[in-house]
Design a protein around this motif. Structure first.
Motif, PDB file in Angstrom:
ATOM      1  N   ALA A   1      32.869  50.465  33.850  1.00  0.00           N
ATOM      2  CA  ALA A   1      33.549  49.248  34.267  1.00  0.00           C
ATOM      3  C   ALA A   1      33.237  48.917  35.721  1.00  0.00           C
ATOM      4  N   ALA A   2      33.047  47.626  36.005  1.00  0.00           N
ATOM      5  CA  ALA A   2      32.853  47.174  37.381  1.00  0.00           C
ATOM      6  C   ALA A   2      34.173  46.714  37.991  1.00  0.00           C
ATOM      7  N   GLN A   3      35.289  46.873  37.258  1.00  0.00           N
ATOM      8  CA  GLN A   3      36.569  46.342  37.731  1.00  0.00           C
ATOM      9  C   GLN A   3      37.255  47.266  38.725  1.00  0.00           C
ATOM     10  N   ALA A   4      36.731  48.478  38.912  1.00  0.00           N
ATOM     11  CA  ALA A   4      37.267  49.415  39.912  1.00  0.00           C
ATOM     12  C   ALA A   4      36.201  50.471  40.169  1.00  0.00           C
ATOM     13  N   ASN A   5      36.263  51.086  41.341  1.00  0.00           N
ATOM     14  CA  ASN A   5      35.318  52.142  41.698  1.00  0.00           C
ATOM     15  C   ASN A   5      36.055  53.475  41.773  1.00  0.00           C
ATOM     16  N   LEU A   6      35.574  54.457  41.014  1.00  0.00           N
ATOM     17  CA  LEU A   6      36.219  55.764  40.947  1.00  0.00           C
ATOM     18  C   LEU A   6      35.282  56.852  41.465  1.00  0.00           C
TER      19      LEU A   6
ATOM     20  N   PRO B   1      35.512  46.133  43.372  1.00  0.00           N
ATOM     21  CA  PRO B   1      34.479  45.127  43.650  1.00  0.00           C
ATOM     22  C   PRO B   1      35.129  43.844  44.150  1.00  0.00           C
ATOM     23  N   ALA B   2      34.347  43.016  44.804  1.00  0.00           N
ATOM     24  CA  ALA B   2      34.871  41.753  45.318  1.00  0.00           C
ATOM     25  C   ALA B   2      35.501  40.938  44.194  1.00  0.00           C
TER      26      ALA B   2
END
Length: 326
Positions: A239-244, A290-291
């Protein structure tokens, strides 16, 4: 009392005695039939021709289920197919079996799966409706039939070398065919994943921690096993909706594992014997968004369905939410 009246009363009593005796004689065969347990329905579950041994994630079993009503009136029928692992090991999750039944010459059908405390599976076969307790009504002198199939998944423990398949009918108005015992072979690389935490939340202040266990319920694997972990949406992409950030506990030290798009190659295992497991203790921390994304997100944590060499049963996953407010 006149002799004429007495004679007439004697004749009436004698006639009544004959009627009672005749009725008793007529009822005797019915009582004997009930005592013998004769049932109006005959139900049969048989494997199709050429049935081979079962394999996890591979060859399944195909059956034909039929019921014949030999009586002169419609009869209720509420069948189930019970499948019990043979070997002494209990599956850790109910996802060790896929089961289905479709009508051949029967009304619309639905399947209601259930499991008991001994991990016996029961596939109830019921008319298409919202109520599992509804029965089929088999017309007089009519046969209904279904195509039944089952497939064993990698979650079935390696110690279980067979399954017992038994036909039941909760209406108790049928003579049922005998139980079947089908052998189960062990293909190489029947890998199964499981998580100690099936849901949770990762944030800036509190990481999500879980054990990821890979179990080989097939034959021994001597080649390296290289599982890949990912967190993302339902299509299996990171997912690009959060960075883990992923850390893996190695010995007593948490080690950061590099990756991209929330996908990480876990440290490889040299091999896995039959029934052996490899457990990874991991933690996931939120590092940013992400932005234009955030401050909340949700996704699935899972291994990839293949290690590159062997398939992985990924039926059991972990639901991981992200909280960017703390």
């Amino acid at each position: 009392m006149s002799s004429h009246t007495y004679t007439r009363r004697s004749r009436v009593l004698a006639a009544a005695a004959v009627v009672v005796a005749t009725a008793a004689t007529a009822l005797t065969p019915v009582a004997a039939s009930a005592a013998s347990g004769t049932q109006p329905l005959v139900a049969n579950l048989s494997t199709n021709a050429g049935q081979a041994a079962l394999t996890r994630t591979g060859n399944g079993a195909a059956f034909t289920l039929s019921v014949t009503n030999n009586s002169d009136s419609a009869q209720p029928f509420h069948p189930s197919v019970n499948v019990t692992p043979v070997g002494g090991a209990n599956p850790v999750v109910p996802s060790w079996i896929d089961f289905n039944a479709t009508p051949i010459s029967a009304p619309g059908t639905q399947i209601i799966p259930s499991w008991d405390s001994n991990n016996k599976f029961s596939g109830t076969i019921a008319p298409t409706d919202d109520y599992s307790f509804l029965t089929f009504s088999v017309p007089a002198h009519t046969t209904y039939s279904w195509a039944v199939s089952l497939q064993l998944k990698a979650a079935l423990p390696a110690a279980d070398t067979a399954v017992k398949v038994e036909l039941a009918n909760s209406q108790n108005d049928s003579v049922n065919s005998a139980a079947l015992t089908l052998p189960v072979n062990s293909p190489t690389g029947a890998l199964f994943q499981n998580f100690s935490n099936l849901w949770g939340t990762a944030s800036y202040s509190t990481p999500f921690t879980t054990d990821v266990t890979v179990t080989n319920n097939g034959a021994a694997i001597t080649a390296p096993v290289n599982p890949t972990l990912w967190w993302g949406n339902g299509d299996g992409t990171g997912a690009a909706q959060a960075n883990l950030k992923l850390d893996v506990l190695q010995g007593t030290t948490w080690t950061t594992v590099s990756g991209s798009n929330n996908t990480w190659a876990l440290p490889g295992a040299a091999g896995l014997g039959q029934g052996q497991s490899k457990t990874y203790k991991i933690r996931l921390s939120l590092t940013g968004f992400p932005a234009g994304a955030g401050p909340w997100a949700a996704g699935t944590l899972s291994l990839r369905p293949s290690t590159g060499q062997f398939p992985v049963d990924t039926s059991i996953t972990s639901s991981l939410a992200v909280n960017g407010l703390n």
